[in-house]
Motif scaffolding. Sequence first.
Motif, PDB file in Angstrom:
ATOM      1  N   HIS A 124       0.691  -1.195  -0.053  1.00  0.00           N
ATOM      2  CA  HIS A 124      -0.037  -0.114   0.089  1.00  0.00           C
ATOM      3  C   HIS A 124       0.896   1.194   0.007  1.00  0.00           C
ATOM      4  N   ASP A 125       0.466   2.310  -0.613  1.00  0.00           N
ATOM      5  CA  ASP A 125       1.329   3.494  -0.841  1.00  0.00           C
ATOM      6  C   ASP A 125       1.027   4.402   0.362  1.00  0.00           C
ATOM      7  N   GLU A 152       7.987  10.166  -0.080  1.00  0.00           N
ATOM      8  CA  GLU A 152       7.991  10.260  -1.488  1.00  0.00           C
ATOM      9  C   GLU A 152       8.189   8.859  -2.458  1.00  0.00           C
ATOM     10  N   HIS A 153       8.295   7.854  -1.588  1.00  0.00           N
ATOM     11  CA  HIS A 153       8.373   6.494  -2.132  1.00  0.00           C
ATOM     12  C   HIS A 153       7.192   6.086  -2.623  1.00  0.00           C
ATOM     13  N   ASP A 154       7.005   5.319  -3.734  1.00  0.00           N
ATOM     14  CA  ASP A 154       5.542   5.023  -4.112  1.00  0.00           C
ATOM     15  C   ASP A 154       5.552   3.288  -3.843  1.00  0.00           C
ATOM     16  N   GLY A 155       4.818   3.154  -2.678  1.00  0.00           N
ATOM     17  CA  GLY A 155       4.678   1.906  -2.157  1.00  0.00           C
ATOM     18  C   GLY A 155       4.971   2.177  -0.553  1.00  0.00           C
ATOM     19  N   PHE A 156       4.721   0.862   0.167  1.00  0.00           N
ATOM     20  CA  PHE A 156       4.610   0.723   1.535  1.00  0.00           C
ATOM     21  C   PHE A 156       6.052   0.865   2.084  1.00  0.00           C
ATOM     22  N   ALA A 157       6.168   1.805   2.905  1.00  0.00           N
ATOM     23  CA  ALA A 157       7.505   2.648   3.460  1.00  0.00           C
ATOM     24  C   ALA A 157       7.383   2.584   4.874  1.00  0.00           C
ATOM     25  N   HIS A 158       8.418   1.701   5.373  1.00  0.00           N
ATOM     26  CA  HIS A 158       8.309   1.390   6.900  1.00  0.00           C
ATOM     27  C   HIS A 158       9.709   1.948   7.645  1.00  0.00           C
ATOM     28  N   GLU A 174      12.747  -0.769  -3.138  1.00  0.00           N
ATOM     29  CA  GLU A 174      12.426  -1.431  -4.217  1.00  0.00           C
ATOM     30  C   GLU A 174      11.883  -0.429  -5.248  1.00  0.00           C
ATOM     31  N   GLU A 175      12.461  -0.297  -6.241  1.00  0.00           N
ATOM     32  CA  GLU A 175      11.773   0.719  -7.242  1.00  0.00           C
ATOM     33  C   GLU A 175      10.975   0.046  -8.345  1.00  0.00           C
ATOM     34  N   GLY A 176      10.087   0.453  -8.816  1.00  0.00           N
ATOM     35  CA  GLY A 176       9.382  -0.091 -10.117  1.00  0.00           C
ATOM     36  C   GLY A 176       8.205  -1.000  -9.857  1.00  0.00           C
ATOM     37  N   ARG A 177       7.983  -1.172  -8.666  1.00  0.00           N
ATOM     38  CA  ARG A 177       6.896  -2.359  -8.253  1.00  0.00           C
ATOM     39  C   ARG A 177       5.728  -1.700  -8.085  1.00  0.00           C
ATOM     40  N   ARG A 178       4.688  -1.921  -8.849  1.00  0.00           N
ATOM     41  CA  ARG A 178       3.403  -1.577  -8.516  1.00  0.00           C
ATOM     42  C   ARG A 178       2.639  -1.279  -6.996  1.00  0.00           C
ATOM     43  N   SER A 179       2.428  -0.028  -6.648  1.00  0.00           N
ATOM     44  CA  SER A 179       1.635  -0.147  -5.323  1.00  0.00           C
ATOM     45  C   SER A 179       0.463  -0.972  -5.458  1.00  0.00           C
ATOM     46  N   TYR A 180      -0.397  -1.385  -4.329  1.00  0.00           N
ATOM     47  CA  TYR A 180      -1.474  -2.234  -4.303  1.00  0.00           C
ATOM     48  C   TYR A 180      -2.586  -1.331  -5.271  1.00  0.00           C
ATOM     49  N   PRO A 181      -2.965  -0.284  -5.224  1.00  0.00           N
ATOM     50  CA  PRO A 181      -4.002   0.317  -6.009  1.00  0.00           C
ATOM     51  C   PRO A 181      -3.505   0.439  -7.434  1.00  0.00           C
TER      52      PRO A 181
END
Length: 311
Positions: free
Chosen positions: A124-125, A199-205, A268-275
């Motif tokens: 999730h983003d 700014e990261h497109d995805g789940f950032a922990h 990790e770059e280039g991986r699609r977020s959930y939506p």
Amino acid sequence: MSAFNAIGSDREVEQDEFTPSIEPQPTWCPGCGDFGVLKALKGAMADLGRDPEEILLATGIGCSGKLNSYFDSYGFHTIHGRSLPVARAAKLANPGLEVIAAGGDGDGYGIGGNHFMHSARENHDMTYIVFDNEVFGLTKGQTSPTSPKGHKSKTQPKGNAKSPIRPLSLSLTSGASYVARTAAVNPNQAKEIIKEAVEHDGFAHIDFLTQCPTWNKDARQYVPYIDIQDSDDYDHDIHDKEQAEKMARKAEDALYEGEVLTGRFFVEEGRRSYPEEKKHRGDMPEDSLAERYWDEDAEWERSYDFIERHE
């Protein structure tokens, strides 16, 4: 069109804008690491030019849950361990919002551990900040999932019989696409890591080490710390997951031996977020609910109106 006029605004934002006009008296103890999280978050959002109305901050229960009382934005104070599902729903309904979830180590790695694992897996983003002080602080010092083995507390008077959870390794194994650790005693690094996570497109922990001088006096204050990106003793490719996993284990082992390793572990770059993945598969409409229903004349639809039935 935007569901909120502030979304997408291009203006210079001052850090003070994230301080409530009627500022509540902080109830965090003197010396608490949570002040460091608040300062870093305000600084990061100001540097990124985010308007307070562009942000939703969802928090859990505990000392960390007070964060959205002291940070002026849209806020949702959830129940224990449930900040992530609320944050996920808000982001799906209105992708234009900058969504941040926050909780403590007991809240995030214990009670809400299931939500943490699956939010990372689904990518999730959003940004998830976990205040990690190795103890349940608000409820007066009980052993938490990150308390070291042997740690004595009200719930473990003879010493913790369990090994602590490995939050960085758990995050990587679960599928988070941005994994970092910082500390309240390193405000400059903390601010930069939060900016990157947002700014990261995805789940950032972000595993955010926050000292608890009241209920965890035996714990280190997370100093001196070592930034693994600046140290000649540690070198790994943050885009290589296998190397990141090895580095995470080093950091987790070292923490309980008195060496605090902070920095970026995996990106990790280039991986699609959930939506994005759902839209790619045709399982989700292009326009979000917030956009579609902002217009009073919009026609309400059900999921079966735009998803083909399985024959």
